[in-house]
Design a protein around this motif. Structure first.
Motif, PDB file in Angstrom:
ATOM      1  N   LEU A  75      40.301  25.990  19.177  1.00 36.23           N
ATOM      2  CA  LEU A  75      41.465  25.378  18.550  1.00 36.23           C
ATOM      3  C   LEU A  75      42.790  25.975  19.016  1.00 36.23           C
ATOM      4  N   LYS A  76      42.848  27.276  19.183  1.00 35.08           N
ATOM      5  CA  LYS A  76      44.107  27.898  19.618  1.00 35.08           C
ATOM      6  C   LYS A  76      44.582  27.289  20.935  1.00 35.08           C
ATOM      7  N   TRP A  77      43.688  27.178  21.888  1.00 30.26           N
ATOM      8  CA  TRP A  77      44.050  26.677  23.216  1.00 30.26           C
ATOM      9  C   TRP A  77      44.132  25.150  23.240  1.00 30.26           C
ATOM     10  N   THR A  78      43.287  24.498  22.474  1.00 32.13           N
ATOM     11  CA  THR A  78      43.334  23.038  22.397  1.00 32.13           C
ATOM     12  C   THR A  78      44.656  22.585  21.791  1.00 32.13           C
ATOM     13  N   ALA A  79      45.088  23.257  20.740  1.00 35.23           N
ATOM     14  CA  ALA A  79      46.361  22.915  20.101  1.00 35.23           C
ATOM     15  C   ALA A  79      47.532  23.171  21.048  1.00 35.23           C
ATOM     16  N   LEU A  80      47.488  24.284  21.775  1.00 29.81           N
ATOM     17  CA  LEU A  80      48.562  24.577  22.731  1.00 29.81           C
ATOM     18  C   LEU A  80      48.585  23.536  23.852  1.00 29.81           C
TER      19      LEU A  80
END
Length: 127
Positions: A75-80
């Motif tokens: 999620l951290k990287w997907t959201a970014l």
């Protein structure tokens, strides 16, 4: 956070579904040809030869990000990635179509929501 990621993921997948006629219940590439034309309008500043590749890259990115957001994976990287993709789209719209266009479609707002999702996920992992 769950609402934000589901809303963003659904929006990405809905846009992809439209490109292939799924909302019209006609799965075909005629709709995608229209999307390639729209991609050319939004990216007027790019050479015409790269527009089909940009359209396919956007479609692959939006499909991947949409699925990952809905599943809550990485999620951290997907959201970014979502925030960056949406900011790039909004900026291209503003350059080619005027600043009103991305504002009317809330593209910068969606980018902001994705960035907040990234920051919230980052902070939850450090606590």
């Amino acid at each position: 956070m769950v609402y934000t990621r589901l809303a963003l993921g659904a929006a990405f997948l809905s846009a992809v579904a439209s490109r292939f006629g799924l909302w019209d219940r006609t799965l075909d590439l005629k709709h995608f040809a229209g999307f390639i034309e729209y991609t050319g309008e939004v990216n007027r500043f790019l050479p015409a030869a790269v527009i089909p590749a940009i359209a396919w890259a956007a479609t692959i990115a939006e499909t991947s990000l949409g699925v990952l957001l809905i599943l809550g994976l990485w999620l951290k990287w997907t959201a970014l990635g979502s925030a960056i993709l949406l900011a790039m789209f909004a900026t291209a719209m503003a350059i080619s179509l005027g600043v009103k266009s991305p504002m009317d479609y809330s593209v910068y707002s969606a980018s902001g929501a994705a960035l907040l999702l990234h920051l919230m996920e980052r902070n939850s992992q450090t606590v």
